[in-house]
Scaffold this motif. Structure first.
Motif, PDB file in Angstrom:
ATOM      1  N   ARG A 294     -15.949   4.552   3.647  1.00  0.00           N
ATOM      2  CA  ARG A 294     -16.063   3.129   3.342  1.00  0.00           C
ATOM      3  C   ARG A 294     -16.612   2.377   4.557  1.00  0.00           C
ATOM      4  O   ARG A 294     -17.438   1.476   4.436  1.00  0.00           O
TER       5      ARG A 294
ATOM      6  N   HIS B 170      -9.333   6.670  -6.966  1.00  0.00           N
ATOM      7  CA  HIS B 170     -10.327   5.706  -6.499  1.00  0.00           C
ATOM      8  C   HIS B 170     -11.347   6.432  -5.627  1.00  0.00           C
ATOM      9  O   HIS B 170     -11.153   7.595  -5.244  1.00  0.00           O
TER      10      HIS B 170
ATOM     11  N   GLY C 124       0.815  -1.213   0.000  1.00  0.00           N
ATOM     12  CA  GLY C 124       0.000   0.000   0.000  1.00  0.00           C
ATOM     13  C   GLY C 124       0.846   1.259   0.000  1.00  0.00           C
ATOM     14  O   GLY C 124       2.072   1.216  -0.152  1.00  0.00           O
TER      15      GLY C 124
ATOM     16  N   SER D  73      -5.997  -5.775  -1.886  1.00  0.00           N
ATOM     17  CA  SER D  73      -7.339  -5.201  -1.978  1.00  0.00           C
ATOM     18  C   SER D  73      -7.275  -3.697  -2.185  1.00  0.00           C
ATOM     19  O   SER D  73      -8.120  -3.118  -2.866  1.00  0.00           O
ATOM     20  N   THR D  74      -6.274  -3.055  -1.601  1.00  0.00           N
ATOM     21  CA  THR D  74      -6.061  -1.625  -1.843  1.00  0.00           C
ATOM     22  C   THR D  74      -4.634  -1.326  -2.280  1.00  0.00           C
ATOM     23  O   THR D  74      -4.368  -0.261  -2.831  1.00  0.00           O
TER      24      THR D  74
ATOM     25  N   SER E 107     -10.409   4.397   5.184  1.00  0.00           N
ATOM     26  CA  SER E 107     -11.483   5.302   4.777  1.00  0.00           C
ATOM     27  C   SER E 107     -12.679   5.281   5.725  1.00  0.00           C
ATOM     28  O   SER E 107     -13.302   4.236   5.968  1.00  0.00           O
TER      29      SER E 107
ATOM     30  N   LEU F 166      -8.323  -1.798   6.152  1.00  0.00           N
ATOM     31  CA  LEU F 166      -9.275  -1.320   5.153  1.00  0.00           C
ATOM     32  C   LEU F 166      -9.512   0.142   5.489  1.00  0.00           C
ATOM     33  O   LEU F 166     -10.193   0.458   6.468  1.00  0.00           O
TER      34      LEU F 166
END
Length: 310
Positions: free
Chosen positions: A82, A181, A10, A36-37, A79, A77
């Motif tokens: 999100r 994104h 990341g 995933s990110t 944000s 994960l």
């Protein structure tokens, strides 16, 4: 030293991996990422051992942690928005994922664990600057998962003697942070918009303030913490008390790009805290020689990276 970085593909993780390759004391860097990110492209040209998979996979963690000296736990994960949309996913990745990392570190003979929490844990607490002894008041599921992260680190230190160091990150920015994104951070998103001649979207009136921290400064502190084996079970703010409003950020981007920014205001986002500013007393006591990269230099470096196509 053998170092494992969870979430190492990341933004912060890949910058840290690059920084650690320049340290002669670091003999091997291992990266765990489920992509995933993150992206393998972030690690191009770096000598790292890559483990593709999720931090909730105990067998994978045991394999990656075997023979390691320390863990930098950045996998999450990210944000606030999100997490508001999918709180269970944030909980599983951030809270349960941290618990799995700590259990694996314990199985691997109590490895040193440095982990990323977030300034979002302060939430609705209005006091400024934010010092670590303030009562947490999370305003989003994401903030709750990060509070759980640092609480688990403290609990494992006291229950099992695990050497830990939880950092509260404050709005980290810099090269490598993607603007393209749905949950992109404000600085790369706005710089990208200005370079493309598009308006910047301001949520609310723009008077909300943030304590932005350049990723190079963050990586320097993380590397120092690893090499000196800094242990502190209480959370540590990783920011320097530089309070900047979003409206003041726009002129800084205009200076760095040489372009005029157009603005579009929209509604405020659920879960966003109005103001953020760190008290850096504890940080400077632990890292007295740290010299943060000034905001204008960090913005310029980010503009250069995005202007070159990222």
């Amino acid at each position: 030293m053998n170092i494992v970085i969870t979430g190492g593909a990341g933004f912060v993780g890949s910058n840290l991996a690059r920084s650690l390759t320049e340290r002669p004391e670091i003999t091997q860097i291992r990266v765990i990422d489920n992509l995933s990110t993150g992206s393998k492209e972030n690690l191009l040209g770096l000598e790292v051992r890559f483990f593709e998979g999720d931090i909730q996979n105990a067998a994978l963690l045991d394999q990656a942690f075997h023979g390691a000296d320390a863990i930098v736990h950045l996998a999450a994960l990210p944000s606030v928005p999100r997490s508001v949309r999918d709180p269970l996913a944030s909980h599983h990745a951030n809270a349960t994922g941290t618990l799995q990392v700590l259990e694996a570190a314990r199985r691997a003979s109590n490895l040193h664990v440095i982990a990323a929490s977030s300034s979002s844990v302060y939430g609705a607490n209005p006091c400024l600057p934010k010092h670590e002894d303030l009562a947490a008041a999370p305003m989003s599921p994401y903030a709750v998962t990060k509070l759980a992260t640092e609480a688990y680190l403290g609990a494992y230190h006291h229950s099992y003697g695990l050497p830990v160091l939880p950092f509260r990150f404050f709005n980290v920015y810099g090269p490598g942070q993607r603007p393209d994104h749905a949950y992109a951070a404000v600085i790369p998103k706005w710089i990208s918009a200005v370079l493309a001649g598009q308006p910047v979207t301001v949520h609310g009136d723009g008077t909300q303030t943030r304590d932005f921290t350049y990723v190079g400064t963050v990586c320097s502190i993380l590397a120092d913490a690893l090499l000196r084996r800094v242990v502190e079970p209480q959370p540590v703010n990783l920011a320097f008390g530089v309070r900047l409003s979003l409206l003041d950020l726009i002129p800084a981007i205009e200076v760095a790009t040489g372009l005029r920014a157009q603005r579009e205001h929209t509604v405020s986002r659920v879960g966003d805290v109005p103001h953020s500013q760190a008290d850096d007393t504890r940080l400077r006591a632990l890292f007295p020689t740290v010299k943060p990269v000034p905001m204008h230099e960090g913005i310029s470096a980010t503009v250069d990276w995005l202007g070159a196509g990222g």
